[in-house]
Design a protein around this motif. Structure first.
Motif, short mmCIF file in Angstrom:
data_model
loop_
_atom_site.label_atom_id
_atom_site.label_comp_id
_atom_site.label_asym_id
_atom_site.label_seq_id
_atom_site.Cartn_x
_atom_site.Cartn_y
_atom_site.Cartn_z
N VAL A 239 5.66 -5.89 -44.54
CA VAL A 239 5.90 -4.80 -45.48
C VAL A 239 6.79 -5.32 -46.59
N LEU A 240 6.31 -5.23 -47.83
CA LEU A 240 7.11 -5.68 -48.97
C LEU A 240 8.25 -4.73 -49.28
N GLU A 241 9.17 -5.20 -50.12
CA GLU A 241 10.37 -4.46 -50.51
C GLU A 241 11.12 -4.03 -49.24
N ASP A 242 11.58 -2.78 -49.19
CA ASP A 242 12.28 -2.30 -48.00
C ASP A 242 11.43 -1.34 -47.18
N GLY A 243 10.17 -1.21 -47.57
CA GLY A 243 9.26 -0.32 -46.85
C GLY A 243 9.39 1.14 -47.19
N ARG A 244 10.28 1.48 -48.11
CA ARG A 244 10.53 2.88 -48.44
C ARG A 244 9.75 3.35 -49.68
N GLN A 245 8.84 2.51 -50.17
CA GLN A 245 7.99 2.93 -51.30
C GLN A 245 7.15 4.12 -50.85
N ARG A 246 7.10 5.15 -51.67
CA ARG A 246 6.36 6.36 -51.29
C ARG A 246 4.98 6.36 -51.96
N ARG A 247 3.98 6.72 -51.14
CA ARG A 247 2.61 6.82 -51.61
C ARG A 247 1.98 8.07 -51.00
N ASP A 248 0.78 8.38 -51.47
CA ASP A 248 -0.02 9.44 -50.88
C ASP A 248 -1.27 8.79 -50.30
N PHE A 249 -1.36 8.76 -48.97
CA PHE A 249 -2.50 8.15 -48.30
C PHE A 249 -3.52 9.24 -47.99
N VAL A 250 -4.70 9.11 -48.59
CA VAL A 250 -5.71 10.16 -48.48
C VAL A 250 -6.94 9.59 -47.78
N HIS A 251 -7.48 10.34 -46.82
CA HIS A 251 -8.58 9.85 -46.01
C HIS A 251 -9.88 9.86 -46.81
N VAL A 252 -10.72 8.87 -46.56
CA VAL A 252 -11.94 8.71 -47.34
C VAL A 252 -12.89 9.91 -47.18
N THR A 253 -12.89 10.57 -46.04
CA THR A 253 -13.75 11.74 -45.90
C THR A 253 -13.30 12.87 -46.81
N ASP A 254 -12.00 12.99 -47.04
CA ASP A 254 -11.52 13.97 -48.00
C ASP A 254 -11.91 13.58 -49.42
N VAL A 255 -11.84 12.29 -49.73
CA VAL A 255 -12.23 11.83 -51.06
C VAL A 255 -13.71 12.11 -51.31
N ALA A 256 -14.53 11.87 -50.31
CA ALA A 256 -15.96 12.17 -50.46
C ALA A 256 -16.18 13.65 -50.73
N ARG A 257 -15.43 14.49 -50.04
CA ARG A 257 -15.58 15.93 -50.23
C ARG A 257 -15.14 16.33 -51.63
N ALA A 258 -14.09 15.69 -52.16
CA ALA A 258 -13.67 15.98 -53.53
C ALA A 258 -14.77 15.63 -54.52
N ASN A 259 -15.48 14.53 -54.28
CA ASN A 259 -16.60 14.16 -55.15
C ASN A 259 -17.70 15.22 -55.12
N LEU A 260 -18.03 15.71 -53.94
CA LEU A 260 -19.08 16.71 -53.84
C LEU A 260 -18.67 18.01 -54.53
N LEU A 261 -17.41 18.40 -54.38
CA LEU A 261 -16.93 19.59 -55.07
C LEU A 261 -17.01 19.42 -56.58
N ALA A 262 -16.67 18.22 -57.07
CA ALA A 262 -16.74 17.97 -58.50
C ALA A 262 -18.18 17.98 -59.00
N LEU A 263 -19.10 17.46 -58.20
CA LEU A 263 -20.51 17.49 -58.59
C LEU A 263 -21.04 18.91 -58.72
N ARG A 264 -20.49 19.83 -57.93
CA ARG A 264 -20.95 21.22 -57.94
C ARG A 264 -20.15 22.11 -58.90
#
Length: 360
Positions: A239-264
């Protein structure tokens, strides 16, 4: 709806294809199957869909594929940090020229709708507040500070530590790598196309996507995959730095669902709109490493310090616009998603180890 998915054999594109087909849509996949991204053959998961092997920069190929298409979901891209200036022509050719050729072909074919895979990297550093000066852009992180273990960016006016805040879509866009610059250029090209043609574009700014079919065993694979490869080999995740870097980890199935919602979804009022695609559940990189190590029964993470030139400290997304405009709220929790990722199938190892990857 008939949908062309570029990069359709890749990580996100293949999940979009499966979800769209399950929902009753007709999908066609276009993927160059570059050796930098794929194994010796197309992944097994593409077998249920028509797959055309070809380059998104080939206008003749696109002209044939776009007949009778209602919408395009553009996932194809060269991914990675883009830290070596020698890689810049490749990033621009795949991401920006490729997008320009696609948009021109869509116009010629009369295809009015695009969902564009953008990225949180367009923001650079996230949003910060100084107790004295309010919302401020963070001062650049200096090499000497990073070497001394001072990782938090300071206020550019007084130098005091800053508090990270959620990043909304109207935050300043400050890409810090070649890859990030090309993703922002893709957005600008798509917005110009929407204005010129009356078309509709939803630009989905993915945050840190992980899950099954993720690329593996390459430095361009994403931190979750890198950690998993280390643990599978019996090594502690580094783990680089001190490991306290904050991110938003989003699951690929949720990302796929966002794409379908955008298509509609109804077209944006101005033709183009960007939305964060995130979990709304921020975690540190150290938490990711520790949670995955526990799920795999592996050694504890090793915090090693250091930072790469284009790394940012905190980028945590505001999820509210996606919920309001697309009805998108992530469904997979961090705990459940990371536990499953310990045994999820990953993409076969690439044949060539260079930065480029079509389909991310």
């Amino acid at each position: 709806m008939r949908i062309l998915i570029t990069g359709g054999a890749g990580f996100v594109g293949s999940h979009v294809a499966d979800l769209a087909a399950t929902a009753g849509h007709e999908v066609v996949l276009l993927d160059a199957l570059l050796p930098e991204a794929h194994g010796a053959a197309a992944p097994d998961w593409t077998a249920r869909h028509p797959l055309v092997v070809g380059d998104v920069r080939d206008p003749e190929r696109l002209a044939g594929l776009l007949r009778d298409v209602d919408a395009v979901c553009h996932q194809a891209a060269m991914v990675g940090h883009g830290l070596d200036p020698a890689d810049a022509p490749g990033y621009a050719a795949h991401n920006d020229l490729g997008t320009a050729v696609l948009l021109a072909a869509m116009h010629a074919a009369g295809v009015p709708r695009l969902v564009l895979a953008s990225s949180m990297v367009v923001y650079g550093e996230g949003r910060y507040r100084c107790a004295e000066h309010g919302d401020v852009p963070p001062a650049p992180r200096r090499g000497a500070d990073l070497a001394a273990g001072r990782y938090e960016p300071g206020c550019p006016r007084c130098g005091l530590p800053l508090a990270p805040e959620l990043v909304p879509e109207d935050a300043p866009l400050r890409p810090q790598s070649t890859y990030a610059a090309t993703k922002l250029a893709q957005e600008h090209l798509a917005a110009a196309w929407a204005r010129q043609t009356g078309g509709a574009v939803w630009a989905l700014r993915y945050h840190n996507v992980y899950g099954p079919r993720m690329p593996r065993d390459t430095p361009y694979a994403g931190v979750a995959s890198i950690f998993r490869s280390a643990l599978a080999a019996g090594r502690p995740p580094r783990v680089l730095e001190d490991g306290r870097q904050r991110r938003d980890f989003v699951h690929v199935t949720d990302v796929a669902r966002a794409n379908l919602l955008a298509l509609r979804a109804a077209p944006p009022a101005d033709g183009f709109e960007a939305v964060n695609v995130c979990s709304g559940e921020p975690h540190t990189v150290g938490e990711l490493a520790g949670t995955l190590a526990a799920a795999m029964g592996g050694p504890s993470p090793e915090v090693v310090g250091g930072a790469r030139p284009a790394d940012v400290r905190h980028v945590v997304a505001d999820p509210r616009r996606a919920a309001r405009r697309l009805g998108f709220v992530a469904e997979t929790s961090f705990a459940a998603g990371v536990a499953a990722f310990a045994t999820d199938p990953l993409r076969p190892a690439a044949r060539v180890r260079t930065p480029s990857a079509a389909g991310g």
